[in-house]
Design a protein around this motif. Sequence first.
Motif, PDB file in Angstrom:
ATOM      1  N   PRO A  83     -39.286 -19.755  -6.283  1.00 48.24           N
ATOM      2  CA  PRO A  83     -40.657 -20.210  -6.531  1.00 48.24           C
ATOM      3  C   PRO A  83     -40.870 -21.637  -6.037  1.00 48.24           C
ATOM      4  CG  PRO A  83     -39.715 -19.185  -8.484  1.00 48.24           C
ATOM      5  CD  PRO A  83     -38.603 -19.326  -7.491  1.00 48.24           C
ATOM      6  N   GLU A  84     -42.106 -21.983  -5.728  1.00 45.04           N
ATOM      7  CA  GLU A  84     -42.445 -23.319  -5.220  1.00 45.04           C
ATOM      8  C   GLU A  84     -41.925 -24.427  -6.132  1.00 45.04           C
ATOM      9  OE1 GLU A  84     -44.053 -24.453  -2.441  1.00 45.04           O
ATOM     10  OE2 GLU A  84     -44.235 -22.449  -1.609  1.00 45.04           O
ATOM     11  N   ASP A  85     -42.018 -24.220  -7.431  1.00 41.27           N
ATOM     12  CA  ASP A  85     -41.618 -25.245  -8.398  1.00 41.27           C
ATOM     13  C   ASP A  85     -40.238 -24.953  -9.002  1.00 41.27           C
ATOM     14  OD1 ASP A  85     -42.367 -23.005  -9.785  1.00 41.27           O
ATOM     15  OD2 ASP A  85     -43.491 -24.076 -11.321  1.00 41.27           O
ATOM     16  N   ALA A  86     -39.360 -24.353  -8.221  1.00 35.46           N
ATOM     17  CA  ALA A  86     -38.046 -23.922  -8.712  1.00 35.46           C
ATOM     18  C   ALA A  86     -37.223 -25.104  -9.228  1.00 35.46           C
ATOM     19  CB  ALA A  86     -37.276 -23.213  -7.610  1.00 35.46           C
ATOM     20  N   ASP A  87     -36.498 -24.860 -10.313  1.00 33.69           N
ATOM     21  CA  ASP A  87     -35.552 -25.831 -10.853  1.00 33.69           C
ATOM     22  C   ASP A  87     -34.224 -25.575 -10.137  1.00 33.69           C
ATOM     23  OD1 ASP A  87     -33.691 -27.304 -12.275  1.00 33.69           O
ATOM     24  OD2 ASP A  87     -34.429 -26.675 -14.241  1.00 33.69           O
ATOM     25  N   LEU A  88     -33.901 -26.416  -9.158  1.00 31.22           N
ATOM     26  CA  LEU A  88     -32.714 -26.182  -8.332  1.00 31.22           C
ATOM     27  C   LEU A  88     -31.427 -26.292  -9.136  1.00 31.22           C
ATOM     28  CD1 LEU A  88     -33.784 -28.021  -5.061  1.00 31.22           C
ATOM     29  CD2 LEU A  88     -33.983 -25.594  -5.631  1.00 31.22           C
ATOM     30  N   GLU A  89     -31.392 -27.190 -10.113  1.00 30.95           N
ATOM     31  CA  GLU A  89     -30.188 -27.298 -10.938  1.00 30.95           C
ATOM     32  C   GLU A  89     -29.985 -26.027 -11.760  1.00 30.95           C
ATOM     33  OE1 GLU A  89     -28.059 -30.061 -14.315  1.00 30.95           O
ATOM     34  OE2 GLU A  89     -29.501 -30.979 -12.951  1.00 30.95           O
ATOM     35  N   ALA A  90     -31.052 -25.447 -12.271  1.00 29.49           N
ATOM     36  CA  ALA A  90     -30.953 -24.187 -13.010  1.00 29.49           C
ATOM     37  C   ALA A  90     -30.446 -23.079 -12.083  1.00 29.49           C
ATOM     38  CB  ALA A  90     -32.301 -23.813 -13.609  1.00 29.49           C
ATOM     39  N   PHE A  91     -30.877 -23.097 -10.822  1.00 27.80           N
ATOM     40  CA  PHE A  91     -30.396 -22.124  -9.840  1.00 27.80           C
ATOM     41  C   PHE A  91     -28.874 -22.219  -9.694  1.00 27.80           C
ATOM     42  CE2 PHE A  91     -29.105 -21.540  -5.371  1.00 27.80           C
ATOM     43  CZ  PHE A  91     -29.382 -20.189  -5.210  1.00 27.80           C
ATOM     44  N   VAL A  92     -28.351 -23.453  -9.592  1.00 29.66           N
ATOM     45  CA  VAL A  92     -26.903 -23.653  -9.460  1.00 29.66           C
ATOM     46  C   VAL A  92     -26.196 -23.279 -10.756  1.00 29.66           C
ATOM     47  CG1 VAL A  92     -25.088 -25.372  -9.083  1.00 29.66           C
ATOM     48  CG2 VAL A  92     -27.147 -25.394  -7.656  1.00 29.66           C
ATOM     49  N   ARG A  93     -26.702 -23.742 -11.897  1.00 28.14           N
ATOM     50  CA  ARG A  93     -26.072 -23.430 -13.193  1.00 28.14           C
ATOM     51  C   ARG A  93     -25.994 -21.922 -13.431  1.00 28.14           C
ATOM     52  NH1 ARG A  93     -24.889 -27.308 -16.677  1.00 28.14           N
ATOM     53  NH2 ARG A  93     -25.705 -29.390 -16.296  1.00 28.14           N
ATOM     54  N   ASN A  94     -26.983 -21.190 -12.971  1.00 31.09           N
ATOM     55  CA  ASN A  94     -27.010 -19.738 -13.144  1.00 31.09           C
ATOM     56  C   ASN A  94     -25.818 -19.064 -12.465  1.00 31.09           C
ATOM     57  OD1 ASN A  94     -28.304 -17.335 -14.099  1.00 31.09           O
ATOM     58  ND2 ASN A  94     -28.888 -16.931 -11.977  1.00 31.09           N
ATOM     59  N   LYS A  95     -25.277 -19.689 -11.434  1.00 35.64           N
ATOM     60  CA  LYS A  95     -24.115 -19.130 -10.732  1.00 35.64           C
ATOM     61  C   LYS A  95     -22.825 -19.304 -11.531  1.00 35.64           C
ATOM     62  CE  LYS A  95     -26.046 -19.405  -6.149  1.00 35.64           C
ATOM     63  NZ  LYS A  95     -26.132 -17.961  -5.946  1.00 35.64           N
ATOM     64  N   ARG A 132     -19.500 -27.700  -3.768  1.00 33.83           N
ATOM     65  CA  ARG A 132     -20.691 -28.479  -3.448  1.00 33.83           C
ATOM     66  C   ARG A 132     -21.768 -27.531  -2.929  1.00 33.83           C
ATOM     67  NH1 ARG A 132     -19.131 -32.956   0.012  1.00 33.83           N
ATOM     68  NH2 ARG A 132     -18.786 -33.977  -1.979  1.00 33.83           N
ATOM     69  N   TYR A 133     -22.940 -27.640  -3.514  1.00 29.89           N
ATOM     70  CA  TYR A 133     -24.113 -26.892  -3.067  1.00 29.89           C
ATOM     71  C   TYR A 133     -25.084 -27.878  -2.436  1.00 29.89           C
ATOM     72  CZ  TYR A 133     -22.719 -22.717  -5.633  1.00 29.89           C
ATOM     73  OH  TYR A 133     -22.065 -21.608  -6.073  1.00 29.89           O
ATOM     74  N   THR A 134     -25.431 -27.658  -1.179  1.00 31.11           N
ATOM     75  CA  THR A 134     -26.445 -28.456  -0.514  1.00 31.11           C
ATOM     76  C   THR A 134     -27.640 -27.535  -0.280  1.00 31.11           C
ATOM     77  OG1 THR A 134     -24.756 -29.808   0.570  1.00 31.11           O
ATOM     78  CG2 THR A 134     -26.993 -29.890   1.492  1.00 31.11           C
ATOM     79  N   ILE A 135     -28.773 -27.901  -0.859  1.00 32.57           N
ATOM     80  CA  ILE A 135     -29.961 -27.044  -0.816  1.00 32.57           C
ATOM     81  C   ILE A 135     -31.053 -27.767  -0.044  1.00 32.57           C
ATOM     82  CG2 ILE A 135     -31.660 -25.795  -2.180  1.00 32.57           C
ATOM     83  CD1 ILE A 135     -29.592 -25.753  -4.467  1.00 32.57           C
ATOM     84  N   SER A 136     -31.534 -27.121   1.010  1.00 35.84           N
ATOM     85  CA  SER A 136     -32.574 -27.696   1.871  1.00 35.84           C
ATOM     86  C   SER A 136     -33.715 -26.699   2.001  1.00 35.84           C
ATOM     87  CB  SER A 136     -32.031 -28.015   3.262  1.00 35.84           C
ATOM     88  OG  SER A 136     -30.915 -28.855   3.177  1.00 35.84           O
ATOM     89  N   ARG A 137     -34.912 -27.201   1.959  1.00 37.12           N
ATOM     90  CA  ARG A 137     -36.080 -26.339   2.125  1.00 37.12           C
ATOM     91  C   ARG A 137     -36.390 -26.179   3.606  1.00 37.12           C
ATOM     92  NH1 ARG A 137     -41.670 -26.796  -1.281  1.00 37.12           N
ATOM     93  NH2 ARG A 137     -42.608 -24.936  -0.382  1.00 37.12           N
ATOM     94  N   PHE A 138     -36.757 -24.956   4.013  1.00 43.35           N
ATOM     95  CA  PHE A 138     -37.143 -24.703   5.397  1.00 43.35           C
ATOM     96  C   PHE A 138     -38.504 -25.268   5.678  1.00 43.35           C
ATOM     97  CE2 PHE A 138     -34.108 -21.024   5.302  1.00 43.35           C
ATOM     98  CZ  PHE A 138     -33.261 -21.533   6.260  1.00 43.35           C
TER      99      PHE A 138
END
Length: 79
Positions: free
Chosen positions: A30-42, A73-79
């Motif tokens: 989602p546009e307003d995604a919580d990126l840390e929550a995305f990583v923690r979910n893994k 290490r997770y590096t997250i970049s938006r397209f």
Amino acid sequence: MAEYEVIREMFNLCPGNQMRDIFIEEVELPEDADLEAFVRNKFKAEEELKIERTDKEDGSVVFDVMTASIHQRYTISRF
């Protein structure tokens, strides 16, 4: 929804082997995604979890994750 590139690096902590595994994937969040929550979910099942976040000037976000003596290490970049 927004598209992101996620680079996951798994560092080998053995002193005699400095190789690392690298995985690249594209994810839609989602546009307003919580990126840390995305990583923690893994790492839902992990009891000991330490995450450090670094926001880069180019807009990418880096999460250094330590769990069970493994550095990832997770590096997250938006397209």
